[in-house]
Each structure stands twice: as C-alpha cells, then as structure tokens.
Design an enzyme around this catalytic site. Structure first.
Site, PDB file in Angstrom:
ATOM      1  N   GLY A 559       0.835  -1.185   0.000  1.00  4.48           N
ATOM      2  CA  GLY A 559       0.000   0.000   0.000  1.00  4.48           C
ATOM      3  C   GLY A 559       0.876   1.244   0.000  1.00  4.48           C
ATOM      4  O   GLY A 559       1.977   1.245   0.553  1.00  4.48           O
ATOM      5  N   GLU A 560       0.370   2.280  -0.623  1.00  5.28           N
ATOM      6  CA  GLU A 560       1.177   3.487  -0.792  1.00  5.28           C
ATOM      7  C   GLU A 560       1.498   4.116   0.555  1.00  5.28           C
ATOM      8  O   GLU A 560       0.614   4.474   1.330  1.00  5.28           O
ATOM      9  CB  GLU A 560       0.430   4.486  -1.673  1.00  5.28           C
ATOM     10  CG  GLU A 560       1.320   5.559  -2.240  1.00  5.28           C
ATOM     11  CD  GLU A 560       0.764   6.136  -3.530  1.00  5.28           C
ATOM     12  OE1 GLU A 560       1.273   7.168  -3.972  1.00  5.28           O
ATOM     13  OE2 GLU A 560      -0.165   5.531  -4.083  1.00  5.28           O
ATOM     14  N   GLY A 561       2.764   4.240   0.851  1.00  2.00           N
ATOM     15  CA  GLY A 561       3.241   4.748   2.135  1.00  2.00           C
ATOM     16  C   GLY A 561       3.775   3.656   3.029  1.00  2.00           C
ATOM     17  O   GLY A 561       4.685   3.899   3.831  1.00  2.00           O
TER      18      GLY A 561
END
Length: 669
Positions: A559-561
């Site tokens: 997931g982004e981050g």
C-alpha cells in the site's frame, strides 16, 4: 437486514414489486430519518395534477411511512437531490424514493440535454462521499423491452445509466422481484475483533499431542493519529461556512501573505552541495567490519545534504501523511465501493498495515481528505479554485509538521482510481504511453483483474485525447488529470522544501506529485528520496525522469506509504552508524604523525634554528645586522604595502636545478 455493514444501499425493483416497502424496512433504529420524494405532486406529466391514480400512489406512500419522518421534495430541479445528499450529516438517514422521478426532471429538454451524464456522475459522487446513511430506491428498467417512443427511450437510457452509476457508488445493492429480495452486492463488514488469547504454561503431565494450538499474542500497537487543524484565523471562517478543511485559506505561506499564489518558477532552497563529498570521504574511514554501506551510502549523503552537516543525525520524528482522494469514472474500475473510505477510517482508528508500521517506526500518522474528482475522460477533474485550495492545504500540512518538530515526511495515498490519475499525469508530463505506466489492477485475494485494467487504460487514453490541445503547465495538468490527492501531495512536497524537510516518496501518487513540482519549483525534487519502486511501472519511469535512484529492490506492495515505512528502520540504521562510528584505528594518525604535524604548524624557535638553515643569506630582519635593518624598510617601500617580507633566496639544491635547466640544450637541437 441490519444497517450494520453498509452506509449506502440501492434498492431496485419493478412496478409494484415491493421495493419501497423493503427500503423502508431497512431504516431500523439508526437515528433521525428524512424522506426525500422525487416525484412531483403535479404528476409525472407535469400537468395541473388532475390524475387520481398518481394522487393515490402518493397518498399510499405517505400513509405507510411514519409521521415523524420529515419529507423533502426535490421538485423539478435535479441538483436539489445532490444538495440534500451532500448536506446530510453523519448519523442521519436519508430515504430517497425514487430515482425514476429524479431522472424525469433530469431529461427535461428545457433544463439540459438527455445525453448529458455529468449530473449523473455528480450524483454518484455525492452518494460515495456522503457521511449519512443512504437508502435509494429505483426502478429496474433493464429487463423490459426498448420503448417505441423517443421520450421513452431517453428515459430508460438515462435511468439505466443512473442505476449503474449509483450501484457502483453504493455499498450494497438489492433487487426486489415479486416481493422477494435478492442481494446483488453485499457490503463486507469488518469482523469483530476477538480478544487476544493468553498463553498459559502447559502442564507437564499433559501429553503434547493433545495440546490445543496456541494463538500468538500480538501487542496492540497504535501510532499517534493526528487530525488536520487549519490555522485558527482561517478555520473559524471555514467552519462557519461549512467548507472542508482543505479549502480553508492559509496566511502562513509567505507568497500568500502578499496576495500571491503558488505559481510557476518559485525560488525554494536547495540542499547543501558540499556535505555529500565530505560524506563520501568520511564513510570509508569508519570502523566497520565489512566493505561499507553499499547503496545505503546514498541515504547518508541525502540526509547530510538536507541537514547541512557531514555527520547527519538519524531521523527521530517521522510523520506519515495519508491522502484520500477518490477519482470517478473509468479510473476507479475494479475498486471495491467504499474501499478508500474503509482504509482511511482504518488508519484513523490506528489499525491496518500503515498504522502498524507507523507505530513500529515511532511515526505520527495524519489522514487527510482531498477533494473528490470527476471522470477524467469526460471533463476537468477539478476547478482552478479547487487546485489552488488543495495546493495551499498541502503546503500548510508541511508547515504544521515542521513546526511540530517533524524531521522527515512520508507521502501515502489510498484514493480509488489514484493509480490511473498518476499514470495520466506521467503521460502528460513525460510523454509516456498510458498503457506502459498503468499498474495492474489487483483485487482482494491477490488476483489480477485485466478487464478493469483495460477500462482504466481506455479512460486515461480518452482523457489524454480530450486534453491534447491543453497546456502542460502544472496547474492545468492537475485540473485536467491529476485531481485532489495529487494536488495536495504536490503542495505537501513544496511546503516541505520551503521548510527544508526531506520527503520519502512511495507509490505513483507521490512520484506524480514530484513530477508536477518541477514546473512550480525545480528545487523540490532534490528534497525527495525513493526507498523502493515496488515494481510499479509509473514509479520506475517517474523516478528515472526525476533522477531518483531507488535505494532498495524489495518488490513489495503493502500500500502506498507502507513500503517506505517498512524500509525506514533500515535507513535510520545507516544514519545511526554513520553518525556514531569512529575512524578505524589503522586509518587514525599515530602520535608521531600528530607530533610532526604540530611541529610544522608551530613557529620555529629562532634560538634553536639558525637563520642559515632557512636561507643562504643573512636574516634580513636580524637587528644585529645594521645594513639589513636599513634595507628592510627600503624593500617594503619598493614592493608596496602588500609586501610584508622578502622572499628567501634559493637554496643550493634549487640553484643546481635552475642551472641544469638553463644549460640543457633546446628540444630538437
């Protein structure tokens, strides 16, 4: 059915199928209820109301529902329903009956053409972003024959398009046929958390073969979750007007204090250019047991440049900014309805992978909502005012983080359709082929949805064709393609650059935002670091254009981050070693070397060292020689004020070299 597990539901059915009764049964005990009637009391034909059958239908609906439910009528204005849904508050329930009456007003030629689907898209956006519980009733017209009249075909086409858009935005969809309910789409409710099992010591007498499997105890870790708070002066006005936080103005941005906006060609600070070479010279001399830092040397050089010191401090106060901004239309194909909201709420509750990793890294977590976007293949996704507000909002978030002592920012995103928007930005700013930078669509279960990928690809290509004559300026790209989440991330990177705070990029949204910053402030990309590319094609291409080399090649997609947070402990380890380790003993100067350096640096004792050792001539400054004493002022006057001393005469060895050069025959003689 209980209202738990969904926030919005669409109830479909034919005429006299019982869909309205079933929709009313879904209300339950969920708080105040408002009944929204879309049918005009004057009748479906808009006449004077002389229609006994229509009046009987309205009367039956009024008698069936409780008298305590207030009723609102949308009338002949299609935008009234959007205003009611958007203005509903959390904890309130709206029962809209039905969408057929709304479509009747929508296709009125006096208001707008029948083939305009922009208002239908706005309705789906309002349903997706509503904080209230929504129960919407609509007639299913897809099972009937094609009407013979033009008006009938326009009505069924518009209602069918509306049903599809609302069904995609709603959490659940039910079909009522002859009073029987069939759920076409069910919301997946999060299972209740069970208490962690306590591990008891096993009895010695009990055989190991009959022992029950032990559930490992996982400590409940939760980071400090922050709520964005606009500046007090601006927040009072925004709260009074009911505006979202991202639309509040800020006076902390220096350019805005004079009435200016974030604009092209801003002058922001650059990292220090002298410390990275010092780091390159220093790291090989440290007392390490191996060959060195490898690729992690880059993070030490990066931190040294951003901190302006050759021994950079490890990052001790990181902050993760998770941006949620949904994109409508084909960009969101393959995304579960309400998924971005679920992920944002999960992070706000301190749960999920991002919150777990943030807690493990000692980072604070901030979840922000960006303005929702329209379908990029149909029209501009944001207005210029919304882009300006989103940029200022991101800048203010960076300023608040800097004021709180944050020394590194991590950019994350969880909006639906954000990957397609990032691919469109890359295609617009780098000339890349959309299909080459559009990541694959992964659905729950780690399965690949190729059909959804093709829909997204078609949406991006249609959007690129629509904006083919538009300028490629930063704000125009955000208006045409980027949307709210990329705009907020762009402002966040710019604000961090202004405050000299480094930024860790992770995912297509952050990389697309960094590409947009090149047109606004070219210095911003030098404050960005890419821990890993995650095998995403958009991230790979964007990093290559920005000149960012990924430090790692883990190829994980959390997931982004989340990937940046997973790599953060390793990056901080490199900074800790670089700052704490001493020089290797074999490379440290010994006592004799230090003494020799001290003797060279110290002035010679005139009593211990005779003047003849320094020059063949007598010391011109010797006071015992009256001729030399008289000659010194004359020499200074002849040489000028800058001549403080006379140059010593060459030694015998130097004279020999000079005579040898003079006596040597010319080349080629």
């Amino acid at each position: 059915m209980s209202v738990d597990g969904w926030r919005s539901v669409l109830v479909l059915g034919g005429i006299r199928s019982g869909k309205s009764e079933f929709a009313e049964s879904l209300v339950g005990e969920g708080g105040p209820v408002r009944y929204v009637a879309t049918g005009s009391p004057a009748g479906p034909r808009g006449d004077t109301g002389d229609d006994p059958d229509w009046d009987a239908r309205i009367a039956a609906h009024r008698e069936r529902r409780p008298a305590a439910w207030p009723t609102e009528e949308t009338g002949a204005d299609p935008t009234r329903l959007l205003e009611i849904i958007s203005g509903a508050k959390e904890g309130e329930t709206l029962l809209v009956d039905d969408l057929g009456g709304w479509v009747t007003a929508l296709i009125d030629p006096e208001r707008q053409p029948a083939d305009d689907v922009a208002t239908i898209t706005d309705l789906a956006t309002a349903v997706r972003d509503s904080e209230a519980r929504l129960i919407l009733v609509s007639s299913e017209v897809g099972l009937s024959l094609v009407p013979l009249t033009a008006v009938g075909r326009a009505y069924t086409d518009a209602l069918g398009t509306t049903n599809r858009a609302v069904a995609d935005a709603a959490d659940a969809v039910a079909l009522v046929v002859a009073g029987q309910v069939s759920w076409l789409k069910q919301a997946v409710a999060a299972p209740a958390a069970e208490p962690a099992a306590v591990v008891e010591p096993a009895s010695v007498a009990e055989p190991a073969s009959v022992a029950e499997p032990v559930t490992p105890v996982v400590p409940a870790t939760s980071p400090e979750v922050l709520t964005p708070t606009p500046t007090p002066a601006a927040d009072d006005t925004a709260a009074a007007d009911g505006q979202p936080a991202w639309s509040a103005p800020t006076m902390t941005l220096p350019a805005l204090a004079n009435g200016m906006l974030i604009q092209q060609g801003m002058s922001l600070p650059m990292p220090d250019e002298f410390t990275p070479p010092q780091v390159q010279d220093r790291l090989p001399t440290l007392d390490l047991g191996g060959a060195g830092f490898g690729k992690l040397q880059k993070v030490v050089e990066f931190a040294a440049a951003t901190q302006g010191r050759p021994d950079p401090r490890p990052w001790r106060s990181p902050r993760v900014v998770l941006i949620r901004g949904d994109h409508n239309g084909g960009a969101a194909a393959g995304t579960l309805p309400g998924e971005s909201r679920r992920l944002a709420d999960q992070a706000r509750a301190g749960e999920g992978p991002l919150a777990r990793l943030a807690a493990a890294a000692g980072a604070t977590l901030q979840v922000v909502d960006a303005p929702a976007c329209g379908a990029m293949e149909e029209r501009e996704v944001l207005s210029l005012e919304e882009v300006e507000s989103a940029l200022r909002y991101g800048w203010r978030l960076a300023e608040e983080a800097s004021d709180a002592g944050v020394d590194v920012l991590v950019v994350g995103a969880c909006g639906s359709g954000s990957g397609a928007a990032a691919a469109a930005v890359l295609a617009a700013t780098t000339g890349a082929e959309p299909a080459a930078v559009l990541g694959r669509v992964v659905v729950p279960g780690a399965e690949i949805d190729d059909d959804a990928w093709m829909i997204r690809c078609a949406a991006v290509r249609d959007a690129m064709h629509r904006v083919r004559r538009s300028s490629r300026s930063a704000k125009q790209v955000l208006m045409d393609l980027g949307g709210g989440d990329i705009a907020v991330a762009t402002g966040l990177i710019l604000g961090a650059t202004a405050r000299r705070v480094p930024v860790l990029l992770d995912g297509p949204v952050g990389v697309a935002a960094a590409l947009v910053t090149r047109d606004l402030a070219g210095q911003a990309r030098h404050w960005c670091l890419l821990p890993d590319h995650g095998e995403h094609p958009a991230v790979k291409l964007g990093a290559d254009v920005l000149g960012l080399t990924p430090l790692l090649d883990l190829r994980i997609g959390l997931g982004e981050g989340s990937t940046a947070l997973a790599a953060l402990p390793l990056l901080r380890t490199a900074l800790t070693l670089a700052a704490a380790l001493p020089v290797h003993p074999a490379l440290a100067p010994d006592d004799e070397t230090l003494a020799a350096q001290d003797s060279i640096d110290e002035p010679a004792d005139p009593e211990a060292v005779p003047p003849s050792a320094w020059s063949a001539d007598p010391d011109p400054a010797d006071p015992a020689d009256p001729v030399a004493a008289e000659a010194v002022p004359a020499q200074r006057d002849a040489a000028g004020d800058d001549a403080g001393t006379t140059e010593p005469a060459p030694s015998a060895l130097e004279s020999w070299f000079e005579s040898a050069e003079t006596d040597k025959p010319a080349r080629g003689a």
